[in-house]
Design an enzyme around this catalytic site. Sequence first.
Site, PDB file in Angstrom:
ATOM      1  N   CYS A  22       0.794  -1.222   0.000  1.00  0.00           N
ATOM      2  CA  CYS A  22       0.000   0.000   0.000  1.00  0.00           C
ATOM      3  C   CYS A  22       0.830   1.278   0.000  1.00  0.00           C
ATOM      4  CB  CYS A  22      -0.945   0.106   1.197  1.00  0.00           C
ATOM      5  SG  CYS A  22      -2.101  -1.247   1.263  1.00  0.00           S
ATOM      6  N   GLY A  49       1.540  -0.355  -4.824  1.00  0.00           N
ATOM      7  CA  GLY A  49       0.344  -1.183  -4.907  1.00  0.00           C
ATOM      8  C   GLY A  49      -0.359  -0.949  -6.218  1.00  0.00           C
ATOM      9  N   ASN A 123      -1.507   1.717   5.434  1.00  0.00           N
ATOM     10  CA  ASN A 123      -0.356   0.951   4.935  1.00  0.00           C
ATOM     11  C   ASN A 123       0.248   0.228   6.127  1.00  0.00           C
ATOM     12  OD1 ASN A 123       2.987   1.811   3.756  1.00  0.00           O
ATOM     13  ND2 ASN A 123       1.848  -0.060   3.512  1.00  0.00           N
ATOM     14  N   GLY A 124       0.329  -1.105   6.030  1.00  0.00           N
ATOM     15  CA  GLY A 124       0.903  -1.891   7.127  1.00  0.00           C
ATOM     16  C   GLY A 124       0.027  -3.093   7.447  1.00  0.00           C
ATOM     17  N   TYR A 263      14.308  -2.392  -1.772  1.00  0.00           N
ATOM     18  CA  TYR A 263      13.482  -2.684  -2.943  1.00  0.00           C
ATOM     19  C   TYR A 263      12.228  -1.813  -3.107  1.00  0.00           C
ATOM     20  CZ  TYR A 263      10.293  -5.244  -6.012  1.00  0.00           C
ATOM     21  OH  TYR A 263       9.418  -5.570  -6.995  1.00  0.00           O
TER      22      TYR A 263
END
Length: 478
Positions: A22, A49, A123-124, A263
């Site tokens: 996300c 995402g 997000n998470g 990344y």
Amino acid sequence: MAVRRPGFYNQIMLPDKPREECGVFGIYAPGCDVAKLTYYGLYALQHRGQESAGVAVANGDKVQLYKGMGLVAEVFAGDQLDGLQGHLAIGHVRYSTTGASHPVNAQPLLFRYVGGMLGLAHNGNLTNVTELRSMLMATGAVFQSSTDSEVIVNIIARSAQNGLEEGLVKSMIDIKGAYSLVIITENKLVAVRDPNGFRPLCLGSLGDGYVIASESCALDTVGAKFIRDLQPGEIVVISDKGLESIQVLKPRKRAHCIFEYIYFARPDSIIDGYNVNKVRREMGRVLANEYPVEADVVIPVPDSGTAAARGYAEASGIPFEEGLMKNRYIGRTFIQPNQQIRDLGVRLKLNPVREVLNGKRVVMVDDSIVRGTTSNKLVAMLRECGVREVHMCLSSPPITNSCYYGIDTSNEKELIAAQKSLEEIRRSIGADGLHYLSLEGLLDIFGEDRNNFCTACFNGSYPIEIAKPKDTGKYSLE
Ligand code: SF4
């Protein structure tokens, strides 16, 4: 809501990568077209995402939402944004932990609660979601989606009788795990970062307004000026009264996800004080010192291996070349109509440059190997071009443990480094040499901040306790 046939779009063409789950964006800027700016912000965060996207806009009276499955440009391909008028907005791009697409799980989520309307983008991953969901269901809560984000909304709504801020403060005591949130009401934009600061979240200014984003590249895209990262455990509330910061919980041990630098994040982003591109380049330099080889050329696996390959080339003195060309028009998502096309795999995304490779001893730099399903194809591709030696260098340590904080790194049984020795991996990918960046070497790059990172997927040292189901070893929310 735009809906696409589930499963129509599949995973990235180079599937042997961890998946981010996300990106979030928020803006409070009276006088600006906040819906369009949110769209551009999400565009900049698309790499985080690609499964669904959504924007919620508020105008003081109400919150309006539009979301759907697909890339940002696909979800908002028509005039949807024109109907979203207001002075504050939040947005979200999502990748789910399962292969199938679930329109119901697209975000932002929008609810009515005791204080009015509440939209949330997350997000998470929470680590105590099962326990929290059971507790909520036992007291009559109902859920539309399988996301932990909906659990967060319920917890906040239950605690917010005396106002949203108080509800958030109470909720942060109950909620455990990784969460960077943006929240919208009719007239407030709120941003929250968990006490460990797992996932990034930063604040910028735009004229008299403010912007919140997962990564600073989104601030740059909308012309906002970076102010700072949110502190772990901090809530920021933005309204017509200005910006208020509440340091709710004393920051626990910082545990920024180190994989953001390896990344996930865009190289032009600055996260918690470090430019991602610079860190990646340094990773390549450390790799060259740890693993010096006699070779003719250093090539990256584009794009995520590019900065580290340049660093390796600089430190070793071996020329850098682009030995693999990426088809930039496939993008991260890609229509894969049948198994035959899927089997073409890497070839559709990357094409070797024979003139660069023929007869050479090659150092190939990639960011990571997860299951080892792509590296053998890359090595074979190089050999077909007449490469004499292939030395595979990874700018991350071996991934030996699953992530429970918002990244899909696969089940431990599927992680090649958890199952095989270095020599077995080298043989299975067919390389002449294989070297992973050491964890020490990686952490040294961050100097005195070296203890501020989560490194659990490399060493199993989880900053927050997690409960793995006994049968599969996999922890999944869906
Ligand atoms: Fe990041 Fe790995 Fe920690 Fe997950 S376990 S938060 S991927 S460093």
